[in-house]
Write an enzyme that holds these catalytic residues in place. Structure first.
Site, short mmCIF file in Angstrom:
data_model
loop_
_atom_site.label_atom_id
_atom_site.label_comp_id
_atom_site.label_asym_id
_atom_site.label_seq_id
_atom_site.Cartn_x
_atom_site.Cartn_y
_atom_site.Cartn_z
N MET A 28 33.34 21.48 -10.57
CA MET A 28 33.94 22.45 -9.64
C MET A 28 33.11 22.47 -8.37
O MET A 28 31.90 22.71 -8.40
CB MET A 28 34.00 23.84 -10.28
CG MET A 28 35.00 23.95 -11.43
SD MET A 28 35.08 25.61 -12.13
CE MET A 28 33.59 25.61 -13.16
N GLN A 83 30.49 13.15 -11.02
CA GLN A 83 31.89 12.92 -10.69
C GLN A 83 32.00 12.39 -9.26
O GLN A 83 31.44 12.96 -8.32
CB GLN A 83 32.76 14.17 -10.80
CG GLN A 83 34.24 13.79 -10.64
CD GLN A 83 35.19 14.95 -10.56
OE1 GLN A 83 35.15 15.72 -9.62
NE2 GLN A 83 36.06 15.06 -11.55
N CYS A 114 41.85 16.68 -7.90
CA CYS A 114 41.66 17.73 -6.89
C CYS A 114 42.93 17.93 -6.08
O CYS A 114 43.47 16.96 -5.52
CB CYS A 114 40.50 17.37 -5.97
SG CYS A 114 40.14 18.68 -4.77
#
Length: 384
Positions: A28, A83, A114
């Protein structure tokens, strides 16, 4: 609701890494930095997999200062999981080779999920799997450049209900040597609104039985995680918004998968306040400046205090603190003996949905043509 752990093997294999129980912290932006990962890992007893926030491949290759800080891992983190976001196959390949050659991580996850405009307008994130040849080229570069490092990917169902891509993307991933796939059961257009489609997770698992499939979306409690595994047959779960302001959710998840569903954390406000101060302290140590750490922590205040009887003025005051002393003093003025509030376990974080997905001009004309996508489509900053 299930009261026992799933009957299947609860060890998730990500290349050489055994993840037991099969619980992953979702990347996140602006949230899953090293301090937050440390908190979640402490509550889990070191069990699970905790992924960094999104790292832009262009910024990594250019050794952007902020990006190099974001890929810092605590000495106790293992495996180290990064990531990556990228649109240009050549740049993605360079970034992956850099990680492998310089021993910067033990696992690479690729972001195709995303939905935010700054990413999709470049053809990245959840927009990218629509271009099948481009997706294949990126995966091929990543897997070949990673050497012995496992490469996984996280994606959504598609751009919108008229442009569903996850089954095609899953098959391409298997063919190109991806180790595991995580599916968020929403389209890009849904963002975080509505209800996650767990049936899609089950369909993907049936479609790509060769590799592990992880489910993501609407896991607000450990019981939700067990139910997802039972209902979809997925090999593990990815938890995002459910742990915002609640890193102890990972203790619940470990207990549930180990057959102790009754071990559920219900911290009183005093315990929550202590975690808040520790979180802000870790951020300050990581950034190297106490004040900047507390300022960065401000976004977490409302999540931690959700459901507790804290007046609006005090909430505002805590959300503008700029020192640990000020934060602690404000928290000490609260009724810290308040028990965990009823209803605080539900949805948290962003819930907006039904958004128009911002895409490059002509993106939807041909699902295979990827002309015009190159280095200039790469974002130059990482994180939130």
């Amino acid at each position: 609701m299930p009261t026992t752990a799933p009957t299947q093997n609860t060890t998730l294999r990500i290349g050489p890494h055994a993840v037991q129980p099969p619980v992953v912290l979702a990347p996140m932006a602006g949230i899953t930095n090293a301090p937050f990962r440390t908190l979640c890992r402490e509550f889990s007893g070191g069990k699970g997999l905790f992924v960094s926030e999104m790292i832009t491949t262009r910024a990594l290759v250019e050794r952007n200062e902020k990006t190099m800080q974001l890929i810092h891992f605590d000495a106790t983190e293992t495996p180290r999981s990064i990531q990556l976001y990228g649109v240009d196959p050549a740049t993605v390949g360079k970034a992956v080779r850099m990680i492998a050659e310089e021993d910067l991580a033990d696992h690479i996850d690729l972001n195709f999920g995303c939905p935010v405009p700054k990413v999709t307008r470049k053809g990245g994130g959840s927009a990218l799997p629509y271009k099948r040849h481009l997706l294949r080229a990126i995966l091929r570069e990543a897997v070949s450049g990673a050497g012995d490092l496992p490469v996984t990917m996280k994606m959504r169902k598609g751009i919108d209900d008229d442009h569903i891509t996850y089954l095609d993307a899953g098959r391409i991933a298997v063919e190109e040597g991806v180790t595991a796939i995580a599916l968020h059961g929403r389209t890009a257009a849904q963002h975080y609104g509505g209800t996650a489609d767990w049936d899609a997770i089950a369909r993907l698992k049936e479609h790509v039985p060769e590799i592990p499939v992880l489910g993501n979306g609407d896991i607000w409690s450990a019981q939700d995680a067990l139910r997802m595994v039972r209902e979809t047959g997925c090999d593990g779960v990815v938890v995002g918004r459910g742990c915002l302001g609640r890193p102890w959710l990972f203790a619940d998840l470990v207990a549930a998968f180990e057959g102790r569903p009754e071990d559920v954390a219900r911290p009183a406000l005093r315990e929550v306040a202590d975690v808040m101060v520790r979180h802000a302290t870790l951020l300050g140590e990581w950034i190297g400046d106490e004040s900047k750490g507390v300022v960065d922590f401000r976004k977490h205040v409302a999540w931690y205090l959700k459901g507790f009887a804290v007046g609006s003025e005090m909430r505002k005051r805590l959300a503008v603190t700029s020192s640990l002393e000020e934060l602690r003093a404000g928290l000490d003025e609260l009724d810290l003996d308040q028990p965990w509030p009823v209803g605080a376990d539900g949805p948290r974080g962003r819930t907006s949905g039904n958004n128009r997905v911002v895409l490059p001009d002509g993106w939807l004309k041909d699902p295979y043509d990827c002309a015009g996508v190159g280095e200039d489509a790469e974002l130059d900053t990482s994180g939130g």
